[in-house]
Design an enzyme around this catalytic site. Sequence first.
Site, PDB file in Angstrom:
ATOM      1  N   HIS A 180       0.837  -1.203   0.000  1.00  0.00           N
ATOM      2  CA  HIS A 180       0.000   0.000   0.000  1.00  0.00           C
ATOM      3  C   HIS A 180       0.872   1.254   0.000  1.00  0.00           C
ATOM      4  CE1 HIS A 180      -3.519   2.499   1.247  1.00  0.00           C
ATOM      5  NE2 HIS A 180      -2.575   3.196   1.870  1.00  0.00           N
ATOM      6  N   GLU A 181       1.877   1.284   0.864  1.00  0.00           N
ATOM      7  CA  GLU A 181       2.756   2.454   0.937  1.00  0.00           C
ATOM      8  C   GLU A 181       3.592   2.609  -0.329  1.00  0.00           C
ATOM      9  OE1 GLU A 181       2.645   4.777   3.278  1.00  0.00           O
ATOM     10  OE2 GLU A 181       0.992   3.621   4.124  1.00  0.00           O
ATOM     11  N   HIS A 184       1.624   4.180  -3.038  1.00  0.00           N
ATOM     12  CA  HIS A 184       1.588   5.638  -2.900  1.00  0.00           C
ATOM     13  C   HIS A 184       2.816   6.267  -3.571  1.00  0.00           C
ATOM     14  CE1 HIS A 184      -1.933   6.503  -0.594  1.00  0.00           C
ATOM     15  NE2 HIS A 184      -1.585   5.777   0.447  1.00  0.00           N
TER      16      HIS A 184
END
Length: 321
Positions: A180-181, A184
């Site tokens: 998820h990070e 980003h």
Amino acid sequence: MRLTTPAGLASRAVLGAAISGMVLAGSLAIVVAIATAGGMILSAYGSDLLGFVRITPPRLFWPIVWSLCALGATGLFVRAIVRTVRTERAAFLEGASPLSETEIVETSSIDSAVERLARQVGIPTPTVRIDSAATPLAYTTYRPDAPLVGAGRDETPVIVLSTGLVETLSQSELSAVLAHEIAHIANDDLRLITVLLVPLVAAETLAEDEGSTSNVFELCGHLLSFVASIGVGVFSRGRELAADRAAAVMTGEPATLASALENLDESSTSKPTTDLRDHARSTNAINVLPTLGPANSGTGLRSTHPSLETRLDQLRSLARD
């Protein structure tokens, strides 16, 4: 490699940028108005003084003084914004240690997961640090000396994981959060959200004392802060859903990220809030879960994250496909 669908997020990005742009313009207009008013007061007293000594300045003398006052105030205002953002970046990394200096046993698995995921999306491997906070946190930030806005693609961000998060999740769930990070980062979310946060910081600089409206300028500052947070929320909620989708694709296990979000949500509500940072604007916008509590997650205009139910519904849908 971008993992978003630009057409689907374009409207949110444009709306968020438009709102933030208006806030920044309004904040600068207030600063210029204050400085110009100060210059006019100075010119009133200065004219009397020059008249007393029988000196007649050129016609454009005082307008030039007003312009210089406005220019100087704008420069000081921009400097204050830069200092605030860099101070907050430093605070986000304060107490976060490199993996090699921590005692957690998952060091090797975190290293290998980050390297594998970064290679999968074609970005440089980001640095990972561990924060000793008991509250589950996973966020990405730039180093304090990175350019304020539009940090270059060669500027490697830093992923910070809290001890509480590492202890709460299984290895597969931790990999899903890291995906998820990294999504980003691959989507340039950190760079873009920093651009949108600058107007918010600018507005908050005008009203440093929370809740204080001792004059019209502070009142304007609070109103602009409210509007700026709406712009950040409009943009951020879409990027969070996009990062969830990308993480599910990268790991091939949407259910694992869903499980991680549920575990983190339960853990976040059961732990004391003393671990939350005092200055969480940037962290809150790019953390896997909102760090400021339920008010920042849901359907509110200022929410930085979609509701947990919305995120889980999306992941369940992906798992069925």
